[in-house]
Motif scaffolding. Structure first.
Motif, short mmCIF file in Angstrom:
data_model
loop_
_atom_site.label_atom_id
_atom_site.label_comp_id
_atom_site.label_asym_id
_atom_site.label_seq_id
_atom_site.Cartn_x
_atom_site.Cartn_y
_atom_site.Cartn_z
N ARG A 1 0.82 -1.21 0.00
CA ARG A 1 0.00 0.00 0.00
C ARG A 1 0.86 1.27 0.00
N MET A 2 2.07 1.14 0.54
CA MET A 2 2.98 2.29 0.61
C MET A 2 3.60 2.66 -0.73
N LEU A 3 3.77 1.69 -1.61
CA LEU A 3 4.58 1.88 -2.82
C LEU A 3 4.14 3.06 -3.68
N PRO A 4 2.84 3.20 -4.02
CA PRO A 4 2.45 4.30 -4.91
C PRO A 4 2.77 5.69 -4.35
N ALA A 5 2.58 5.86 -3.05
CA ALA A 5 2.81 7.17 -2.44
C ALA A 5 4.27 7.60 -2.53
N HIS A 6 5.17 6.63 -2.63
CA HIS A 6 6.60 6.93 -2.70
C HIS A 6 7.15 6.74 -4.11
N GLU A 7 6.26 6.56 -5.09
CA GLU A 7 6.65 6.35 -6.50
C GLU A 7 7.61 5.17 -6.61
N ALA A 8 7.40 4.16 -5.78
CA ALA A 8 8.28 2.99 -5.78
C ALA A 8 7.76 1.93 -6.75
N GLN B 1 12.92 -6.39 -4.23
CA GLN B 1 13.78 -5.35 -4.80
C GLN B 1 12.89 -4.28 -5.37
N LEU B 2 13.21 -3.03 -5.05
CA LEU B 2 12.40 -1.89 -5.47
C LEU B 2 13.26 -0.84 -6.15
N LEU B 3 12.63 -0.09 -7.05
CA LEU B 3 13.23 1.13 -7.60
C LEU B 3 12.39 2.30 -7.12
N LEU B 4 13.04 3.33 -6.59
CA LEU B 4 12.28 4.53 -6.23
C LEU B 4 13.17 5.75 -6.38
N PRO B 5 12.56 6.94 -6.56
CA PRO B 5 13.36 8.16 -6.72
C PRO B 5 14.27 8.39 -5.52
N LEU B 6 15.50 8.81 -5.79
CA LEU B 6 16.43 9.10 -4.70
C LEU B 6 15.85 10.12 -3.73
N SER B 7 15.09 11.05 -4.26
CA SER B 7 14.51 12.09 -3.40
C SER B 7 13.50 11.53 -2.41
N ARG B 8 13.01 10.32 -2.66
CA ARG B 8 12.02 9.69 -1.77
C ARG B 8 12.67 8.72 -0.78
N LEU B 9 13.96 8.51 -0.90
CA LEU B 9 14.62 7.44 -0.16
C LEU B 9 14.49 7.61 1.35
N GLU B 10 14.77 8.80 1.84
CA GLU B 10 14.75 9.03 3.29
C GLU B 10 13.35 8.84 3.87
N ALA B 11 12.35 9.42 3.20
CA ALA B 11 10.97 9.30 3.69
C ALA B 11 10.49 7.85 3.63
N PHE B 12 10.86 7.13 2.57
CA PHE B 12 10.46 5.73 2.43
C PHE B 12 11.10 4.88 3.54
N HIS B 13 12.35 5.13 3.81
CA HIS B 13 13.07 4.40 4.85
C HIS B 13 12.37 4.58 6.20
N LYS B 14 12.01 5.82 6.52
CA LYS B 14 11.34 6.11 7.78
C LYS B 14 9.97 5.43 7.85
N ALA B 15 9.21 5.52 6.75
CA ALA B 15 7.87 4.93 6.72
C ALA B 15 7.94 3.41 6.88
N LEU B 16 8.98 2.81 6.30
CA LEU B 16 9.14 1.36 6.39
C LEU B 16 9.49 0.93 7.81
N LEU B 17 10.34 1.71 8.47
CA LEU B 17 10.66 1.42 9.87
C LEU B 17 9.42 1.55 10.75
N ASP B 18 8.60 2.57 10.48
CA ASP B 18 7.36 2.75 11.25
C ASP B 18 6.39 1.59 11.02
N LEU B 19 6.27 1.20 9.75
CA LEU B 19 5.34 0.12 9.39
C LEU B 19 5.71 -1.19 10.07
N THR B 20 6.99 -1.51 10.08
CA THR B 20 7.45 -2.82 10.56
C THR B 20 7.92 -2.79 12.02
N LEU B 21 7.81 -1.62 12.65
CA LEU B 21 8.31 -1.44 14.03
C LEU B 21 9.80 -1.80 14.10
N GLY B 22 10.51 -1.48 13.03
CA GLY B 22 11.96 -1.72 12.99
C GLY B 22 12.37 -3.10 12.55
#
Length: 208
Positions: free
Chosen positions: A155-162, A176-197
Motif C-alpha cells: 500500500r505504501m509503494l504508490p505514495a513513494h513512487e516505488a 527489490q524496489l526502484l524509487l526516486p532518490l529524493s524519496r529514499l529518506e521518507a520511504f526508509h522512515k515509513a518502512l521502519l514505522d510500518l514494521t516497528l523496525g
C-alpha cells in the motif's frame, strides 16, 4: 547524494529556418554521455556531408552543468557558432542534450555578430519545441520483511513512487524496489514505522 529531477530530450528533434538566404537545420538529441553525444554528431555529419558547416555543442549532464561539455565552430569564424550554441544549451533548462546546426551557405555573409545571433537563435528555436521527459534519479533497494508487513508495504509503494522489481518468498519476504532518490529518506522512515523496525534495508544501486 544528488537527487534533483530535470528535463532531458525525449527523442531526436529537428527544426529548420532560412536566414539571409542560408538554410539552417538544427537537430537536437538525447546525450546522457559524451560518447553518445559524439556518436549523434557523427551521424548528423554523415547525413549532411555536403553542408557548408555542421557546428555542434553538447551538455552531457544536468542543465547548466559544465562538467562534460563540448563545442565546435566547424569552419565558421572562431567563437561565432560552437560557443553561442553551448551558451544557449547551458541556459536552456534541458540536460543531457546535444545539438548540431547544419548550415547551407546562401551567398550572403552574416558577419560575426550575425552568426552569433543565428546560431544562438537556432538552438533556442529547437529547445522551444523540443519534446522532453523528466529524468528521475533512482535507487535500487533490497528489503527483507516479515509476512505480516507485506500488505502494508504494498500500500505504501504508490505514495513513494516505488516500483516493485522482484519478490522472493521464504522464511521472510524479500523485495527489490526502484524509487526516486529524493524519496529514499521518507520511504526508509515509513518502512521502519510500518514494521516497528523489523526490516532489513540495503541500497544496492544509487543511480544518478
Amino acid at each position: 547524494m544528488e537527487a534533483k529531477r530535470y528535463l532531458v530530450p525525449a527523442r531526436v528533434h529537428r527544426v529548420e529556418q532560412e536566414l539571409q538566404k542560408s538554410r539552417f537545420l538544427t537537430t537536437a538529441a538525447p546525450a546522457p554521455t559524451v560518447e553518445e553525444a559524439r556518436a549523434f554528431i557523427a551521424r548528423v555529419r554523415e547525413e549532411f556531408p555536403d553542408a557548408t558547416h555542421n557546428c555542434w555543442a553538447y551538455v552531457a549532464g544536468p542543465p547548466g552543468s559544465t562538467a562534460q561539455v563540448g563545442m565546435s565552430d566547424d569552419g565558421e569564424p572562431h567563437g561565432t557558432a560552437g560557443r553561442p550554441m553551448l551558451n544557449a544549451l547551458l541556459h536552456g533548462g534541458v540536460g543531457e542534450v546535444a545539438v548540431v546546426v547544419t548550415r547551407y551557405f546562401g551567398g550572403t555573409l552574416l558577419g560575426k555578430g550575425g552568426l552569433v545571433r543565428a546560431y544562438t537563435g537556432c538552438v533556442q528555436q529547437a529547445l522551444e519545441s523540443l519534446p522532453t521527459l523528466e529524468r528521475v534519479p533512482k535507487a535500487r533497494l533490497a528489503i527483507e520483511i516479515e509476512y505480516a508487513s507485506v500488505d502494508g508495504l504494498r500500500r505504501m509503494l504508490p505514495a513513494h513512487e516505488a516500483e516493485l522489481v522482484s519478490e522472493e518468498y521464504a522464511a521472510t519476504v524479500g523485495y527489490q524496489l526502484l524509487l526516486p532518490l529524493s524519496r529514499l529518506e521518507a520511504f526508509h522512515k515509513a518502512l521502519l514505522d510500518l514494521t516497528l523496525g523489523e526490516v532489513l534495508i540495503e541500497v544496492l544501486e544509487p543511480r544518478q
